[in-house]
Design a protein around this motif. Structure first.
Motif, PDB file in Angstrom:
ATOM      1  N   THR A   1       0.784  -1.006  -0.160  1.00  0.00           N
ATOM      2  CA  THR A   1       0.232  -0.240   0.115  1.00  0.00           C
ATOM      3  C   THR A   1       0.525   1.326   0.120  1.00  0.00           C
ATOM      4  N   GLN A   2       1.031   1.418  -1.346  1.00  0.00           N
ATOM      5  CA  GLN A   2       2.001   3.202  -1.381  1.00  0.00           C
ATOM      6  C   GLN A   2       1.496   4.341  -1.020  1.00  0.00           C
ATOM      7  N   THR A   3       0.498   4.375  -0.841  1.00  0.00           N
ATOM      8  CA  THR A   3      -0.461   5.764  -0.801  1.00  0.00           C
ATOM      9  C   THR A   3      -1.632   5.838  -0.803  1.00  0.00           C
ATOM     10  N   TRP A   4      -1.990   6.776   0.269  1.00  0.00           N
ATOM     11  CA  TRP A   4      -3.486   6.657   1.145  1.00  0.00           C
ATOM     12  C   TRP A   4      -4.361   6.892   0.217  1.00  0.00           C
ATOM     13  N   ALA A   5      -3.793   6.777  -1.420  1.00  0.00           N
ATOM     14  CA  ALA A   5      -5.540   6.267  -2.495  1.00  0.00           C
ATOM     15  C   ALA A   5      -5.163   4.267  -2.329  1.00  0.00           C
ATOM     16  N   ASP A   6      -4.454   4.163  -1.942  1.00  0.00           N
ATOM     17  CA  ASP A   6      -4.556   2.629  -2.304  1.00  0.00           C
ATOM     18  C   ASP A   6      -5.699   1.717  -0.754  1.00  0.00           C
ATOM     19  N   ILE A   7      -5.438   2.374   0.296  1.00  0.00           N
ATOM     20  CA  ILE A   7      -6.810   2.599   1.117  1.00  0.00           C
ATOM     21  C   ILE A   7      -7.982   2.878   0.765  1.00  0.00           C
ATOM     22  N   GLY A   8      -8.475   3.622  -0.557  1.00  0.00           N
ATOM     23  CA  GLY A   8      -9.474   3.702  -0.451  1.00  0.00           C
ATOM     24  C   GLY A   8      -9.892   2.840  -1.646  1.00  0.00           C
ATOM     25  N   THR A   9      -8.908   2.521  -3.185  1.00  0.00           N
ATOM     26  CA  THR A   9      -8.737   1.281  -3.374  1.00  0.00           C
ATOM     27  C   THR A   9      -9.085   0.252  -3.344  1.00  0.00           C
ATOM     28  N   ILE A  10      -8.392  -0.219  -2.198  1.00  0.00           N
ATOM     29  CA  ILE A  10      -8.594  -1.319  -1.298  1.00  0.00           C
ATOM     30  C   ILE A  10     -10.730  -2.137  -0.514  1.00  0.00           C
ATOM     31  N   GLY A  11     -10.657  -0.802  -0.061  1.00  0.00           N
ATOM     32  CA  GLY A  11     -11.884  -1.324   0.167  1.00  0.00           C
ATOM     33  C   GLY A  11     -12.810  -0.970  -0.439  1.00  0.00           C
ATOM     34  N   TRP A  12     -12.504  -0.033  -1.791  1.00  0.00           N
ATOM     35  CA  TRP A  12     -13.587   0.145  -3.210  1.00  0.00           C
ATOM     36  C   TRP A  12     -13.452  -1.269  -3.456  1.00  0.00           C
TER      37      TRP A  12
ATOM     38  N   SER B   1      -7.816  18.186  -5.354  1.00  0.00           N
ATOM     39  CA  SER B   1      -6.871  18.947  -6.106  1.00  0.00           C
ATOM     40  C   SER B   1      -6.173  17.982  -7.722  1.00  0.00           C
ATOM     41  N   ALA B   2      -5.745  18.027  -8.668  1.00  0.00           N
ATOM     42  CA  ALA B   2      -5.133  17.289  -9.378  1.00  0.00           C
ATOM     43  C   ALA B   2      -4.141  15.931  -8.804  1.00  0.00           C
ATOM     44  N   GLU B   3      -2.919  16.414  -8.108  1.00  0.00           N
ATOM     45  CA  GLU B   3      -1.907  15.707  -7.616  1.00  0.00           C
ATOM     46  C   GLU B   3      -3.100  14.412  -6.715  1.00  0.00           C
ATOM     47  N   GLN B   4      -3.939  15.011  -6.012  1.00  0.00           N
ATOM     48  CA  GLN B   4      -4.981  13.801  -5.733  1.00  0.00           C
ATOM     49  C   GLN B   4      -5.685  13.383  -6.666  1.00  0.00           C
ATOM     50  N   LYS B   5      -5.783  13.554  -7.698  1.00  0.00           N
ATOM     51  CA  LYS B   5      -7.275  12.653  -8.878  1.00  0.00           C
ATOM     52  C   LYS B   5      -5.885  11.714  -9.125  1.00  0.00           C
ATOM     53  N   ASP B   6      -4.941  12.061  -9.434  1.00  0.00           N
ATOM     54  CA  ASP B   6      -3.497  11.069  -9.965  1.00  0.00           C
ATOM     55  C   ASP B   6      -2.883  10.202  -9.587  1.00  0.00           C
ATOM     56  N   MET B   7      -3.751  10.474  -7.681  1.00  0.00           N
ATOM     57  CA  MET B   7      -3.270   9.315  -7.056  1.00  0.00           C
ATOM     58  C   MET B   7      -3.872   8.111  -6.906  1.00  0.00           C
ATOM     59  N   ALA B   8      -5.413   9.155  -7.071  1.00  0.00           N
ATOM     60  CA  ALA B   8      -5.877   7.965  -7.193  1.00  0.00           C
ATOM     61  C   ALA B   8      -6.250   6.920  -8.867  1.00  0.00           C
ATOM     62  N   GLN B   9      -6.207   7.643  -9.806  1.00  0.00           N
ATOM     63  CA  GLN B   9      -5.650   6.863 -10.412  1.00  0.00           C
ATOM     64  C   GLN B   9      -4.579   6.239 -10.460  1.00  0.00           C
ATOM     65  N   ASP B  10      -3.460   6.672 -10.263  1.00  0.00           N
ATOM     66  CA  ASP B  10      -2.584   5.996  -9.872  1.00  0.00           C
ATOM     67  C   ASP B  10      -2.503   4.692  -8.650  1.00  0.00           C
ATOM     68  N   ALA B  11      -3.187   4.425  -7.697  1.00  0.00           N
ATOM     69  CA  ALA B  11      -3.913   3.335  -7.190  1.00  0.00           C
ATOM     70  C   ALA B  11      -4.224   2.425  -7.521  1.00  0.00           C
ATOM     71  N   LEU B  12      -5.663   3.026  -8.414  1.00  0.00           N
ATOM     72  CA  LEU B  12      -6.691   2.368  -9.438  1.00  0.00           C
ATOM     73  C   LEU B  12      -5.854   1.452 -10.457  1.00  0.00           C
ATOM     74  N   ASN B  13      -5.082   2.120 -11.039  1.00  0.00           N
ATOM     75  CA  ASN B  13      -4.012   1.571 -12.616  1.00  0.00           C
ATOM     76  C   ASN B  13      -3.577   0.188 -10.976  1.00  0.00           C
ATOM     77  N   ARG B  14      -2.620  -0.054 -10.102  1.00  0.00           N
ATOM     78  CA  ARG B  14      -1.748  -0.975 -10.083  1.00  0.00           C
ATOM     79  C   ARG B  14      -3.226  -1.950  -9.094  1.00  0.00           C
ATOM     80  N   TRP B  15      -4.159  -1.639  -8.683  1.00  0.00           N
ATOM     81  CA  TRP B  15      -5.016  -2.497  -7.693  1.00  0.00           C
ATOM     82  C   TRP B  15      -6.372  -3.476  -8.598  1.00  0.00           C
TER      83      TRP B  15
END
Ligand SMILES: [Fe+2]
Ligand SMILES: [Fe+2]
Lengths: 96, 292
Positions: B90-101, B151-165
């Motif tokens: 779990t590399q970023t906070w967005a990974d926690i969102g992606t895992i739950g979802w 923010s753009a960074e937050q959205k990128d973080m979400a996209q990156d987590a989705l790409n990996r999971w």
């Protein structure tokens, strides 16, 4: 070295509301009754599931053997006179 | 009870229990770094739930004649399997969102049919688990909405987590029908009610619109809506990656098992102390009575 296998198993019963019976909800391991009660609270009532908890050492429960099911329960099957529908009451008597 | 049925259930329920427990590690990793108190409380509660799920499942397996200790020893010796998904970091906070979802979402897809499986203690454990899972998925998706609308960074973080999971989540349903070792027999025994591919398809059809709602894209060029079949067609899953992770070569297999072994070894004195304490108290109560 103590054999930790002996951390005993408990059955957990929860009473959800006043007026209802305690109901079996699961089991857990605990060294003594106090720990069992604490763990039962933590594991089985995290969302307001209960107002009262019972814990009972699993080894203390005496259960019927599934293999004896027929001789245990069959005798009740042919005593239909134990049910209200066995008795004929004329319709004009109304609900009874 | 037929021996093979018992063995199959012990294997499946044991693996399921281990998955709940090992699954606490990737998320536990973020509890101290949650961005707000609200998120921290939710994540803490979720991880605590997973510990409870492990306990319900170990208890169900114990009714089949295997002990908790044996199962734990199988896990920490590396003999027992658990869901491969938890071997990814779990590399970023967005990974926690992606895992739950997604990860909890996939678990729900798998677990709902198990509520009606043929073995009562397993089915009853699943009913409790499923009741609790829905909060897990919702808190994850809420994190994703916040990031995707941030923010753009937050959205990128979400996209990156989705790409990996995304792909590892699809692999959670197991190998494709026909290659799955235990599926046919489990279906006959009414342990498994839907095939791996059926569940995977259901999951994709449910989650793709949720990803689009977030304004994110899925890392699959072949993903298209099939109007005739009313489902999404999707690209090839990399089963070599799946098997490599199952066989122990995922990014974190060794760390996960090592963390469980450490917890077990370092907890040994607590288990011993609890037993000694219980015994002493029992003796203290028993002695005056014996003297009378
Ligand atoms: Fe869970
Ligand atoms: Fe969960």
């Amino acid at each position: 070295m103590i054999n930790t296998q002996e951390i005993q198993l408990w059955e957990v019963f929860i009473r959800p509301r006043n007026g209802l019976a305690h109901r079996h909800c699961g089991s857990l391991h605990a060294a003594d009754a106090e720990m069992a009660l604490q763990a039962a609270r933590d594991v089985y009532t995290r969302r307001g599931e209960g107002l009262s908890v019972w814990v009972i050492p699993s080894a203390q429960i005496v259960a019927s053997d599934p293999q004896d099911r027929d001789q245990m329960f069959d005798p009740a099957d042919d005593k239909i006179y134990r049910h209200p529908s066995f008795y004929d009451i004329p319709d004009d008597v109304g609900h009874m | 009870m037929p021996l093979a049925y018992r063995k199959t259930l012990i294997r499946q329920i044991g693996q399921h229990a281990h998955s709940e427990i090992v699954g606490m590690l990737p998320e536990g990793n973020w509890i101290t770094r949650a961005p707000t108190l609200r998120r921290k409380a939710a994540l803490l509660a979720k991880v605590q739930d997973e510990g409870g799920h492990g306990l319900y499942l170990y208890s169900a397996a114990e009714t089949l004649g295997i002990s908790r200790k044996e199962m734990t020893e199988e896990l920490i010796s590396g003999r027992a399997k658990y869901s491969s998904i938890f071997n990814y970091p779990t590399q970023t906070w967005a990974d926690i969102g992606t895992i739950g979802w997604l990860v909890d979402g996939a678990a729900i897809m798998n677990q709902v049919p198990l509520c009606r499986c043929s073995y009562g203690p397993y089915a009853r454990a699943m009913i409790r688990v499923c009741k609790e899972e829905s909060f897990h998925q919702r808190q994850g998706y809420e994190i994703m909405i916040t990031l995707a609308e941030g923010s753009a960074e937050q959205k990128d973080m979400a996209q990156d987590a989705l790409n990996r999971w995304w792909w590892p989540s699809l692999m959670m349903f197991g190998p494709p029908d026909g290659e799955s070792m235990h599926s046919d027999q489990s279906a006959l025994w009414k342990i498994k009610r839907f095939s791996n591919d059926e569940l995977r398809q259901k999951f994709i059809d449910a989650t793709v619109p949720q990803a689009l709602r977030l304004g994110l894209t899925l890392p699959d060029d072949a993903l298209t809506w099939n109007e005739v079949e009313c489902r999404y067609d999707y690209g090839e899953i990399d089963w070599n990656e799946f098997w490599a992770v199952v066989k122990g070569h995922g990014p974190l297999n060794k760390d996960r098992v090592a963390a469980r072994k450490k917890a077990w070894d370092e907890g040994a004195w607590v288990r011993e102390a609890a037993i000694v304490h219980a015994r002493k108290r029992a003796e203290r109560v028993a002695t005056p009575m014996a003297a009378e």
